[in-house]
Enzyme design. Structure first.
Site, PDB file in Angstrom:
ATOM      1  N   TYR A   1      33.576 -71.375   5.562  1.00 46.35           N
ATOM      2  CA  TYR A   1      34.685 -70.449   5.309  1.00 46.35           C
ATOM      3  C   TYR A   1      34.257 -69.023   4.965  1.00 46.35           C
ATOM      4  O   TYR A   1      35.098 -68.144   4.810  1.00 46.35           O
ATOM      5  CB  TYR A   1      35.575 -71.012   4.190  1.00 46.35           C
ATOM      6  CG  TYR A   1      36.179 -72.349   4.546  1.00 46.35           C
ATOM      7  CD1 TYR A   1      37.048 -72.480   5.624  1.00 46.35           C
ATOM      8  CD2 TYR A   1      35.858 -73.502   3.817  1.00 46.35           C
ATOM      9  CE1 TYR A   1      37.591 -73.710   5.969  1.00 46.35           C
ATOM     10  CE2 TYR A   1      36.399 -74.740   4.159  1.00 46.35           C
ATOM     11  CZ  TYR A   1      37.263 -74.835   5.230  1.00 46.35           C
ATOM     12  OH  TYR A   1      37.803 -76.048   5.576  1.00 46.35           O
TER      13      TYR A   1
ATOM     14  N   ASN B   1      48.696 -70.697   6.309  1.00 42.74           N
ATOM     15  CA  ASN B   1      47.480 -71.507   6.335  1.00 42.74           C
ATOM     16  C   ASN B   1      47.751 -72.677   5.394  1.00 42.74           C
ATOM     17  O   ASN B   1      47.610 -72.563   4.181  1.00 42.74           O
ATOM     18  CB  ASN B   1      46.250 -70.716   5.876  1.00 42.74           C
ATOM     19  CG  ASN B   1      44.968 -71.542   6.054  1.00 42.74           C
ATOM     20  OD1 ASN B   1      45.037 -72.750   6.308  1.00 42.74           O
ATOM     21  ND2 ASN B   1      43.823 -70.890   5.927  1.00 42.74           N
TER      22      ASN B   1
ATOM     23  N   HIS C   1      44.134 -70.350  10.631  1.00 46.11           N
ATOM     24  CA  HIS C   1      42.990 -71.015  10.000  1.00 46.11           C
ATOM     25  C   HIS C   1      41.768 -70.117  10.100  1.00 46.11           C
ATOM     26  O   HIS C   1      41.564 -69.444  11.123  1.00 46.11           O
ATOM     27  CB  HIS C   1      42.672 -72.345  10.701  1.00 46.11           C
ATOM     28  CG  HIS C   1      43.811 -73.299  10.662  1.00 46.11           C
ATOM     29  ND1 HIS C   1      44.146 -74.019   9.544  1.00 46.11           N
ATOM     30  CD2 HIS C   1      44.729 -73.628  11.606  1.00 46.11           C
ATOM     31  CE1 HIS C   1      45.221 -74.753   9.793  1.00 46.11           C
ATOM     32  NE2 HIS C   1      45.600 -74.532  11.040  1.00 46.11           N
ATOM     33  N   LEU C   2      40.958 -70.163   9.063  1.00 41.56           N
ATOM     34  CA  LEU C   2      39.694 -69.417   9.075  1.00 41.56           C
ATOM     35  C   LEU C   2      38.714 -70.054  10.056  1.00 41.56           C
ATOM     36  O   LEU C   2      38.092 -69.369  10.873  1.00 41.56           O
ATOM     37  CB  LEU C   2      39.082 -69.430   7.660  1.00 41.56           C
ATOM     38  CG  LEU C   2      39.923 -68.722   6.592  1.00 41.56           C
ATOM     39  CD1 LEU C   2      39.744 -69.381   5.245  1.00 41.56           C
ATOM     40  CD2 LEU C   2      39.544 -67.262   6.527  1.00 41.56           C
ATOM     41  N   SER C   3      38.563 -71.382   9.950  1.00 41.73           N
ATOM     42  CA  SER C   3      37.641 -72.101  10.824  1.00 41.73           C
ATOM     43  C   SER C   3      38.374 -72.530  12.095  1.00 41.73           C
ATOM     44  O   SER C   3      39.611 -72.515  12.136  1.00 41.73           O
ATOM     45  CB  SER C   3      37.087 -73.327  10.083  1.00 41.73           C
ATOM     46  OG  SER C   3      38.144 -74.234   9.778  1.00 41.73           O
TER      47      SER C   3
ATOM     48  N   ARG D   1      40.836 -83.072  11.995  1.00 42.41           N
ATOM     49  CA  ARG D   1      41.349 -81.699  11.850  1.00 42.41           C
ATOM     50  C   ARG D   1      41.964 -81.175  13.153  1.00 42.41           C
ATOM     51  O   ARG D   1      42.629 -80.152  13.175  1.00 42.41           O
ATOM     52  CB  ARG D   1      40.238 -80.746  11.417  1.00 42.41           C
ATOM     53  CG  ARG D   1      39.773 -80.985  10.013  1.00 42.41           C
ATOM     54  CD  ARG D   1      38.797 -79.919   9.555  1.00 42.41           C
ATOM     55  NE  ARG D   1      37.943 -80.445   8.518  1.00 42.41           N
ATOM     56  CZ  ARG D   1      38.246 -80.471   7.214  1.00 42.41           C
ATOM     57  NH1 ARG D   1      39.369 -79.971   6.782  1.00 42.41           N
ATOM     58  NH2 ARG D   1      37.405 -80.995   6.341  1.00 42.41           N
TER      59      ARG D   1
HETATM   60  C1  DQA Z   1      41.555 -74.540   7.011  1.00 39.46           C
HETATM   61  C2  DQA Z   1      41.132 -75.744   7.868  1.00 39.46           C
HETATM   62  C3  DQA Z   1      41.614 -77.045   7.262  1.00 39.46           C
HETATM   63  O1  DQA Z   1      41.217 -78.143   8.064  1.00 39.46           O
HETATM   64  C4  DQA Z   1      41.021 -77.225   5.875  1.00 39.46           C
HETATM   65  O2  DQA Z   1      41.544 -78.403   5.264  1.00 39.46           O
HETATM   66  C5  DQA Z   1      41.213 -76.035   5.000  1.00 39.46           C
HETATM   67  C6  DQA Z   1      41.084 -74.700   5.569  1.00 39.46           C
HETATM   68  C7  DQA Z   1      40.988 -73.215   7.540  1.00 39.46           C
HETATM   69  O3  DQA Z   1      41.519 -72.170   7.177  1.00 39.46           O
HETATM   70  O4  DQA Z   1      40.007 -73.212   8.292  1.00 39.46           O
HETATM   71  O5  DQA Z   1      41.384 -76.158   3.795  1.00 39.46           O
HETATM   72  O6  DQA Z   1      42.974 -74.446   7.044  1.00 39.46           O
END
Ligand code: DQA
Length: 145
Positions: free
Chosen positions: A22, A73, A99-101, A110
């Site tokens: 992240y 998010n 999402h960041l990732s 995911r």
């Molecule tokens: C997230 C991706 C999700 O899978 C994870 O549970 C997060 C962060 C992201 O911003 O990449 O908490 O939403």
């Protein structure tokens, strides 16, 4: 236009939480960058975080009539929450998932998003820049309504 930015569980820990995934940017840094960009594009912004699914549902419900768009998010709730999905539909407020990732390049669980099917679109994988892209998308969606 008025944009509601909602951040779900554990995003309060950004900067210290799994920085290899992240990054080192904190949630306060993201808010500051978004505020700067919102000023440039003439948008007003309300920025919130909660670890509580019910609180996020309430904020989405209450957004109707008060905000033109939501940037969400939902973090871990992205992959599990029928309640958040239902709240987005009930509110009728155009919502952009962020999402960041890149959730499609990580663990299998995911790759499924409960939000994606009811969102205007999804921005995933660009770190904190995902939020800026989502802000621009909100402005664009609003202009073409
Ligand atoms: C997230 C991706 C999700 O899978 C994870 O549970 C997060 C962060 C992201 O911003 O990449 O908490 O939403």
């Amino acid at each position: 236009m008025k944009i509601l930015v909602l951040n779900g569980p554990n995003l309060n820990l950004l900067g210290q939480r799994e920085p290899e995934i992240y990054g080192r940017t904190t949630l306060a840094d993201i808010e500051a960058k978004m505020r700067h960009h919102a000023g440039q594009v003439g948008a007003e912004m309300d920025f919130r975080q909660s670890n509580d699914e019910g609180q996020l549902v309430s904020w989405i419900q209450e957004s109707r009539g008060h905000f033109d768009a939501i940037i969400l998010n939902a973090a871990g709730y992205t992959h599990t929450s029928v309640a958040l999905r239902d709240a987005i539909v009930a509110s009728g407020v155009p919502t952009i998932e962020v999402h960041l990732s890149n959730i499609h390049a990580r663990e299998g669980f995911r790759r499924k998003s409960m939000i994606a099917g009811v969102a205007k679109g999804q921005v995933t994988g660009f770190g904190d820049y995902s939020y800026i892209m989502a802000l621009d998308a909100c402005v664009n969606v609003n202009a073409s309504r």
